[in-house]
Each structure stands twice: as structure tokens, then as C-alpha cells.
Design a protein around this motif. Sequence first.
Motif, PDB file in Angstrom:
ATOM      1  N   GLY A  55       0.804  -1.215   0.000  1.00 26.89           N
ATOM      2  CA  GLY A  55       0.000   0.000   0.000  1.00 26.89           C
ATOM      3  C   GLY A  55       0.837   1.265   0.000  1.00 26.89           C
ATOM      4  N   ASP A  56       0.148   2.361   0.320  1.00 27.01           N
ATOM      5  CA  ASP A  56       0.782   3.676   0.328  1.00 27.01           C
ATOM      6  C   ASP A  56       1.420   4.018   1.670  1.00 27.01           C
ATOM      7  N   ARG A  57       1.176   3.186   2.658  1.00 27.07           N
ATOM      8  CA  ARG A  57       1.716   3.475   3.993  1.00 27.07           C
ATOM      9  C   ARG A  57       3.204   3.166   4.044  1.00 27.07           C
ATOM     10  N   PRO A  58       3.951   3.977   4.778  1.00 24.98           N
ATOM     11  CA  PRO A  58       5.373   3.664   4.954  1.00 24.98           C
ATOM     12  C   PRO A  58       5.534   2.380   5.762  1.00 24.98           C
ATOM     13  N   GLY A  59       6.628   1.675   5.528  1.00 23.29           N
ATOM     14  CA  GLY A  59       6.852   0.400   6.190  1.00 23.29           C
ATOM     15  C   GLY A  59       7.169   0.540   7.667  1.00 23.29           C
ATOM     16  N   PRO A  60       6.926  -0.526   8.430  1.00 26.94           N
ATOM     17  CA  PRO A  60       7.282  -0.515   9.855  1.00 26.94           C
ATOM     18  C   PRO A  60       8.791  -0.455  10.036  1.00 26.94           C
ATOM     19  N   MET A  61       9.206  -0.052  11.220  1.00 22.68           N
ATOM     20  CA  MET A  61      10.619   0.122  11.539  1.00 22.68           C
ATOM     21  C   MET A  61      11.034  -0.856  12.628  1.00 22.68           C
ATOM     22  N   GLN A  62      12.278  -1.303  12.550  1.00 23.70           N
ATOM     23  CA  GLN A  62      12.861  -2.121  13.613  1.00 23.70           C
ATOM     24  C   GLN A  62      14.268  -1.608  13.894  1.00 23.70           C
ATOM     25  N   ILE A  63      14.594  -1.568  15.185  1.00 23.68           N
ATOM     26  CA  ILE A  63      15.919  -1.146  15.624  1.00 23.68           C
ATOM     27  C   ILE A  63      16.449  -2.237  16.554  1.00 23.68           C
ATOM     28  N   PHE A  64      17.508  -2.903  16.146  1.00 23.27           N
ATOM     29  CA  PHE A  64      18.135  -3.950  16.952  1.00 23.27           C
ATOM     30  C   PHE A  64      19.246  -3.299  17.768  1.00 23.27           C
TER      31      PHE A  64
END
Length: 142
Positions: A55-64
Motif C-alpha cells: 500500500g501507500d503506507r510507509p513500512g514498519p521500523m525495527q531497531i536492533f
Amino acid sequence: MDTKAAIIALLSVWGVGTCVALPVAAQDATESADEQPDRGNPLLNKVWVRSDADGDRPGPMQIFLADGTLVSDSCWETYRLSKWQQVSDSAISWDEDGMTINADIASLTETELVLHLKLGSEVQQHYFTTASVPYVCPDMEK
């Protein structure tokens, strides 16, 4: 009270003349981070944004984070803090809602990450890139 006594009293209250703890300079913090043994791991301490999101939504983020904390966030959900671990050079796992998520690191560079998530009998491939800075989530329709 004469003027000299008043000045001395004010200086005492303000703590002038006592030792003051100075904040760590940015350069000192960087040097300390460089001394950590995991500094050569390109997975750590970066904001990874899922680049294959739908979709048009930005992707989720992950920080390790190097301390074993996984920060998961997106522009439309509340952030989550989880425990994660590097199982081997090519595998990681983390806890999500009481379940362990296992993932193989298919590819990892300084700017790109590909994970194969093992979700039961299904394997999902997730693509990530490092976030560009500055970044602000777009206004989302409610």
C-alpha cells in the motif's frame, strides 16, 4: 546583612564553587561506542524500515539495539519493546506477544537487510533499508 554576606549567601545557594558534573561530550560517547565488541555488526543500532510494505503506507521500523532490546514501530501503530538475540551469524530471534519469532538473515549490508521469518510452516521474506534522516511520518487518514 551587609552586601558581602548577601553575595556569599547567594553564591552558596546557587552552588557556585562546588564541583559540577559535566555532560559527556558527543566525541566521548562515540569513542565509548567504538570500544564495544559488536561495533562491526551492521545490524545493530540502526533504524531499519521495511521496504516491501504494501500500500501507500510507509513500512514498519525495527531497531536492533546492542543491549538486546528490539524497538518496533510504525507510523500507524504504537511502538513495541521486545527482547532479541543473535542466535548465530545468520540467525536472530525475538519475542513478540509471548511467541518466539525466528528469522534467518538472508542478506545484510550497511544499508540493506533481508530476513526470512519462520512463522510456523510458512517462511516470509522481509526487505529493509536504513531510514533516511530526517524523517517524519506522513499524516494518516483516520
